[in-house]
Design a protein around this motif. Sequence first.
Motif, short mmCIF file in Angstrom:
data_model
loop_
_atom_site.label_atom_id
_atom_site.label_comp_id
_atom_site.label_asym_id
_atom_site.label_seq_id
_atom_site.Cartn_x
_atom_site.Cartn_y
_atom_site.Cartn_z
N LEU A 82 11.76 38.88 22.09
CA LEU A 82 12.28 38.54 23.41
C LEU A 82 12.10 37.06 23.71
O LEU A 82 11.23 36.40 23.15
CB LEU A 82 11.59 39.38 24.48
N ARG A 83 12.94 36.57 24.58
CA ARG A 83 12.89 35.18 25.04
C ARG A 83 12.94 35.20 26.56
O ARG A 83 13.79 35.87 27.14
CB ARG A 83 14.08 34.42 24.47
N GLU A 84 12.06 34.45 27.20
CA GLU A 84 12.05 34.37 28.66
C GLU A 84 12.92 33.20 29.11
O GLU A 84 12.89 32.12 28.51
CB GLU A 84 10.62 34.19 29.18
N HIS A 85 13.71 33.45 30.15
CA HIS A 85 14.58 32.40 30.67
C HIS A 85 14.80 32.62 32.17
O HIS A 85 14.89 33.76 32.62
CB HIS A 85 15.93 32.41 29.94
N LYS A 98 12.83 34.82 36.45
CA LYS A 98 12.61 34.80 35.01
C LYS A 98 12.77 36.21 34.47
O LYS A 98 12.22 37.16 35.02
CB LYS A 98 11.21 34.27 34.68
N LEU A 99 13.54 36.31 33.39
CA LEU A 99 13.75 37.58 32.72
C LEU A 99 13.48 37.40 31.23
O LEU A 99 13.66 36.30 30.70
CB LEU A 99 15.21 38.04 32.86
N LYS A 100 13.10 38.49 30.59
CA LYS A 100 12.96 38.49 29.13
C LYS A 100 14.11 39.31 28.57
O LYS A 100 14.33 40.45 29.01
CB LYS A 100 11.62 39.10 28.72
N ARG A 101 14.82 38.69 27.64
CA ARG A 101 15.92 39.37 26.96
C ARG A 101 15.78 39.11 25.46
O ARG A 101 15.13 38.15 25.05
CB ARG A 101 17.26 38.82 27.42
N ARG A 103 16.17 37.51 22.01
CA ARG A 103 16.47 36.11 21.70
C ARG A 103 17.74 35.97 20.87
O ARG A 103 18.30 34.88 20.78
CB ARG A 103 15.30 35.42 21.02
N THR A 127 21.15 34.70 25.80
CA THR A 127 20.82 35.04 27.19
C THR A 127 22.09 35.10 28.02
O THR A 127 22.31 36.05 28.78
CB THR A 127 19.84 34.00 27.79
#
Length: 163
Positions: A82-85, A98-101, A103, A127
């Motif tokens: 996952l990547r937070e953005h 901020k959400l984690k989706r 990557r 994202t």
Amino acid sequence: MAHRPFLFWPDPRLTRPSEPVDAVTDETRAIWAEMVDAMRAMPGVGLAAPQLGIPLRLAIVDDGTGVTYLANPRILHASTILREHEEASPNLPGVSAKLKRPRAVTVAYLDETGAAREEEFVLLRATSVQHQIDHLDGKLYIHRLSKTRRDMILKKYEKLRRT
């Protein structure tokens, strides 16, 4: 070029799944051109047709490397990493979360010529394409938040709307 106005939450059209596109036509490309103008006016890194009140499965993504045009996009595979953005939307101006989706995602879609494609999207493009597909499915980023976080964001949004 002028574009249609953005819909604002809680417009019910934002929560309706979009209709598939039968074929990429000149009309489809005209909608995409309007969407590019709207995205650049925000500015943003992607846009889905329903955000402008167009109930079709059309989206665009542009992380600065060029616009990718997507008709009927669907995720075939998603990374387990996952990547937070920080995500936002012109449909909920003034708030973000901020959400984690995943990557990286592999997406099947029709491109601007109508050709079927499969492409891997990574980092910001991943994202953005996931965010746009959510819009096409009748979801906003707030629907991925816990009820507590969503209520907090919507309370702030309502306060901003009243001022």
